[in-house]
Enzyme design. Structure first.
Site, PDB file in Angstrom:
ATOM      1  N   SER A 112      32.892  38.559  37.177  1.00 61.02           N
ATOM      2  CA  SER A 112      32.678  37.175  36.757  1.00 61.02           C
ATOM      3  C   SER A 112      31.470  37.071  35.832  1.00 61.02           C
ATOM      4  O   SER A 112      30.485  37.799  35.996  1.00 61.02           O
ATOM      5  CB  SER A 112      32.443  36.310  37.999  1.00 61.02           C
ATOM      6  OG  SER A 112      31.854  35.075  37.642  1.00 61.02           O
ATOM      7  N   TYR A 135      33.151  32.852  30.921  1.00 59.72           N
ATOM      8  CA  TYR A 135      32.865  31.428  30.786  1.00 59.72           C
ATOM      9  C   TYR A 135      31.948  31.296  29.587  1.00 59.72           C
ATOM     10  O   TYR A 135      31.234  32.245  29.238  1.00 59.72           O
ATOM     11  CB  TYR A 135      32.113  30.883  32.005  1.00 59.72           C
ATOM     12  CG  TYR A 135      32.915  30.657  33.257  1.00 59.72           C
ATOM     13  CD1 TYR A 135      34.134  29.990  33.249  1.00 59.72           C
ATOM     14  CD2 TYR A 135      32.403  31.074  34.492  1.00 59.72           C
ATOM     15  CE1 TYR A 135      34.833  29.762  34.427  1.00 59.72           C
ATOM     16  CE2 TYR A 135      33.099  30.846  35.667  1.00 59.72           C
ATOM     17  CZ  TYR A 135      34.316  30.187  35.628  1.00 59.72           C
ATOM     18  OH  TYR A 135      34.992  29.957  36.784  1.00 59.72           O
ATOM     19  N   THR A 161      38.924  32.221  31.453  1.00 59.20           N
ATOM     20  CA  THR A 161      39.319  31.237  32.470  1.00 59.20           C
ATOM     21  C   THR A 161      39.336  29.850  31.834  1.00 59.20           C
ATOM     22  O   THR A 161      38.328  29.410  31.271  1.00 59.20           O
ATOM     23  CB  THR A 161      38.334  31.280  33.656  1.00 59.20           C
ATOM     24  OG1 THR A 161      38.333  32.603  34.192  1.00 59.20           O
ATOM     25  CG2 THR A 161      38.720  30.288  34.741  1.00 59.20           C
ATOM     26  N   LYS A 258      43.475  33.042  32.150  1.00 55.70           N
ATOM     27  CA  LYS A 258      43.509  32.780  33.600  1.00 55.70           C
ATOM     28  C   LYS A 258      43.409  31.284  33.869  1.00 55.70           C
ATOM     29  O   LYS A 258      42.486  30.628  33.373  1.00 55.70           O
ATOM     30  CB  LYS A 258      42.343  33.507  34.279  1.00 55.70           C
ATOM     31  CG  LYS A 258      42.193  33.231  35.772  1.00 55.70           C
ATOM     32  CD  LYS A 258      41.141  34.152  36.381  1.00 55.70           C
ATOM     33  CE  LYS A 258      40.956  33.928  37.861  1.00 55.70           C
ATOM     34  NZ  LYS A 258      40.135  32.758  38.181  1.00 55.70           N
ATOM     35  N   HIS A 282      42.613  28.716  40.481  1.00 51.23           N
ATOM     36  CA  HIS A 282      41.215  29.022  40.771  1.00 51.23           C
ATOM     37  C   HIS A 282      40.980  29.038  42.288  1.00 51.23           C
ATOM     38  O   HIS A 282      39.941  28.609  42.785  1.00 51.23           O
ATOM     39  CB  HIS A 282      40.313  27.986  40.103  1.00 51.23           C
ATOM     40  CG  HIS A 282      38.974  28.512  39.661  1.00 51.23           C
ATOM     41  ND1 HIS A 282      38.628  28.625  38.358  1.00 51.23           N
ATOM     42  CD2 HIS A 282      37.900  28.950  40.365  1.00 51.23           C
ATOM     43  CE1 HIS A 282      37.386  29.105  38.263  1.00 51.23           C
ATOM     44  NE2 HIS A 282      36.931  29.309  39.469  1.00 51.23           N
TER      45      HIS A 282
HETATM   46  C1  LIG Z   1      33.689  32.480  45.911  1.00 46.41           C
HETATM   47  C2  LIG Z   1      34.573  32.433  44.702  1.00 46.41           C
HETATM   48  C3  LIG Z   1      34.013  32.467  43.439  1.00 46.41           C
HETATM   49  C4  LIG Z   1      34.831  32.460  42.311  1.00 46.41           C
HETATM   50  N1  LIG Z   1      34.270  32.573  41.075  1.00 46.41           N
HETATM   51  C5  LIG Z   1      35.067  32.644  39.983  1.00 46.41           C
HETATM   52  C6  LIG Z   1      34.512  32.858  38.694  1.00 46.41           C
HETATM   53  O1  LIG Z   1      33.304  32.991  38.538  1.00 46.41           O
HETATM   54  N2  LIG Z   1      35.361  32.901  37.634  1.00 46.41           N
HETATM   55  C7  LIG Z   1      36.723  32.763  37.763  1.00 46.41           C
HETATM   56  O2  LIG Z   1      37.447  32.810  36.779  1.00 46.41           O
HETATM   57  N3  LIG Z   1      37.261  32.567  38.989  1.00 46.41           N
HETATM   58  C8  LIG Z   1      36.486  32.526  40.086  1.00 46.41           C
HETATM   59  N4  LIG Z   1      37.050  32.353  41.320  1.00 46.41           N
HETATM   60  C9  LIG Z   1      38.511  32.261  41.443  1.00 46.41           C
HETATM   61  C10 LIG Z   1      39.137  33.640  41.661  1.00 46.41           C
HETATM   62  O3  LIG Z   1      39.031  34.423  40.500  1.00 46.41           O
HETATM   63  C11 LIG Z   1      40.630  33.536  42.033  1.00 46.41           C
HETATM   64  O4  LIG Z   1      41.297  32.752  41.077  1.00 46.41           O
HETATM   65  C12 LIG Z   1      40.844  32.942  43.425  1.00 46.41           C
HETATM   66  O5  LIG Z   1      39.832  33.370  44.300  1.00 46.41           O
HETATM   67  C13 LIG Z   1      42.199  33.320  43.956  1.00 46.41           C
HETATM   68  O6  LIG Z   1      42.439  32.721  45.187  1.00 46.41           O
HETATM   69  P1  LIG Z   1      42.148  33.446  46.605  1.00 46.41           P
HETATM   70  O7  LIG Z   1      40.677  33.371  46.810  1.00 46.41           O
HETATM   71  O8  LIG Z   1      42.891  32.617  47.576  1.00 46.41           O
HETATM   72  O9  LIG Z   1      42.624  34.870  46.499  1.00 46.41           O
HETATM   73  C14 LIG Z   1      36.250  32.369  42.458  1.00 46.41           C
HETATM   74  C15 LIG Z   1      36.788  32.319  43.739  1.00 46.41           C
HETATM   75  C16 LIG Z   1      35.982  32.364  44.847  1.00 46.41           C
HETATM   76  C17 LIG Z   1      36.618  32.349  46.213  1.00 46.41           C
END
Ligand SMILES: Cc1cc2nc3c(=O)[nH]c(=O)nc-3n(C[C@H](O)[C@H](O)[C@H](O)COP(=O)(O)O)c2cc1C
Length: 400
Positions: A112, A135, A161, A258, A282
């Site tokens: 990330s 981002y 994203t 994404k 997300h």
């Molecule tokens: C704690 C956390 C932080 C996240 N941070 C980002 C991020 O910085 N950038 C991003 O594109 N998605 C982020 N996501 C989304 C994840 O990339 C992903 O889309 C999502 O976790 C998928 O769902 P799941 O947690 O049920 O597997 C984050 C998700 C979580 C749980």
């Protein structure tokens, strides 16, 4: 460090419980929570339960093949690690730890933008391939610099994203005082006891350097972007389709879009040259009330029609969930919380355990289905509720 072998940990939900025990509430809820009323959070997982298998029995399958490729990169199984911000809050040098485990498991780690580790260090930590998630926080010049660094460091795809024009409302974060804790000062005092309730975490956190900045978000002439104003900064520099032109020019490699929910955005992503699309909400952390990703998937797969690879994330907690996504046309999936819980529970061994659970689920599920390879999975192995086929455009057809 808690033990993560069976019988202590049998599934991902067990890792979640261990993470809750080790992490302060604000950190655990940051991982675990979703936006607003968490309706999509619940639905993401429930959708997998609504899709039912159609196994072929009395078939001998001594060996199943989990290997596939994603954007030409061979992976040992169709499961990638999703970009998860602030991993360093979950475990010292958390992103490096997760990347290393992804490499050992033979799969891809996605870093990330909102990481507390230098992207070069995270890249060096893994023997596998790495993707960088972008981002535009800190402005377009900061993003240009990060893209150039990611290219030099050997990241093989850029994940843009598109579902974060503003941070989603995470009600749990407000209650836990997450913002106040990040800002420091007297306002944080009333929220501090949750840290002292987790002394082992606190020691690890302080040894790792305490609260950090974002070393991959460096606006020209400034230092690393501080933790405090991320929400505000996301809003100031939201990505739009117009940005893809310069992003393509600076990056020059494969781009993964994404956060696609609807066919129109999938088409637009293809127009902008996306090599892969991630059907993602997300992890239900942005707009609550969108469809669970498994339901959105068939529409996107049909629209893309082989012109790009289609991936999915959201709600995956078992190997069977992965299989269902592949049956409906995903090439591979990303997991976020599944490994974040492991990281928060036990560091590297926790991430390794999460991956191992999903892998052994996959093998067993394929054997029980009578399917020899993840590449052979298709719609014939699954039943979905009839109303799923009518997801799109009912209203616009009615109004037209
Ligand atoms: C704690 C956390 C932080 C996240 N941070 C980002 C991020 O910085 N950038 C991003 O594109 N998605 C982020 N996501 C989304 C994840 O990339 C992903 O889309 C999502 O976790 C998928 O769902 P799941 O947690 O049920 O597997 C984050 C998700 C979580 C749980």
């Amino acid at each position: 460090v808690p033990r993560v072998a069976a019988p202590h940990v049998v599934n991902i939900a067990d890792l979640r419980v261990l993470a809750r025990r080790r992490l302060p509430r604000a950190v655990f809820d940051y991982i675990d929570g979703g936006a607003d009323g968490e309706s999509t959070l619940r639905e993401n997982s429930r959708a997998f339960e609504s899709a039912l298998f159609r196994p072929r029995c009395a078939v001998a399958i001594p060996q199943v093949a989990l290997e596939t490729t994603v954007l030409g990169t061979p992976v040992s199984m169709p499961i990638l690690l999703a970009p998860v911000g602030s991993c360093r809050m979950f475990w010292p040098r958390g992103d490096e730890v997760a990347a290393r485990e992804a490499g050992i498991a033979g799969t891809i780690h996605t870093l990330s933008t909102l990481s507390g580790c230098r992207l070069e260090d995270v890249r060096a930590a893994t023997s596998g391939a790495s993707w960088y998630q972008l981002y535009l926080v800190g402005g377009r010049d900061a993003a240009r610099a990060a893209i150039a660094r990611a290219k030099t460091a050997g990241y093989s795809a850029l994940v843009v994203t598109i579902d974060t024009p503003v941070a989603g409302l995470r009600e749990r974060d407000i209650r836990n005082g997450t913002k106040e804790l990040l800002a420091g000062g007297p306002a944080m005092l009333r929220y501090l006891p949750q840290f002292f309730a987790r002394p082992r975490w606190l020691v690890d956190f302080l040894r790792d350097g305490g609260l950090m900045a974002f070393p991959n978000v460096v606006p020209p002439g400034q230092g690393p972007f501080p933790y405090t104003d991320v929400a505000c900064a996301l809003e100031q520099t939201a990505v739009t389709w117009d940005d893809f032109r310069w992003i393509r020019e600076v990056w020059g490699g494969p781009i993964v879009v994404k956060g696609v929910h609807i066919a129109d955005d999938a088409r637009r992503a293809l127009d902008e040259g996306a090599a892969a699309i991630v059907v993602s909400n997300h992890g239900a952390r942005q707009l609550d009330g969108v469809a669970p990703t498994l339901r959105a998937l068939p529409e996107i797969v049909a629209t893309v029609n082989g012109r790009a690879e289609v991936l999915l994330d959201g709600g995956i907690r078992r190997g069977a969930d992965v299989v269902k996504a592949l049956c409906l046309g995903a090439r591979a999936v990303l997991v976020g919380r599944a490994y974040a819980y492991g990281l928060g529970a036990a560091g590297g061994p926790g991430v390794a355990r999460a991956i191992e659970i999903l892998r052994s689920d996959l093998i067993r599920t394929l054997k029980l289905l009578g399917c020899p390879s993840v590449r052979d999975l298709d719609g014939s192995y699954i039943d979905v509720p009839q109303e799923w086929s009518r997801r799109q455009n009912n209203l616009s057809n009615m109004l037209a």
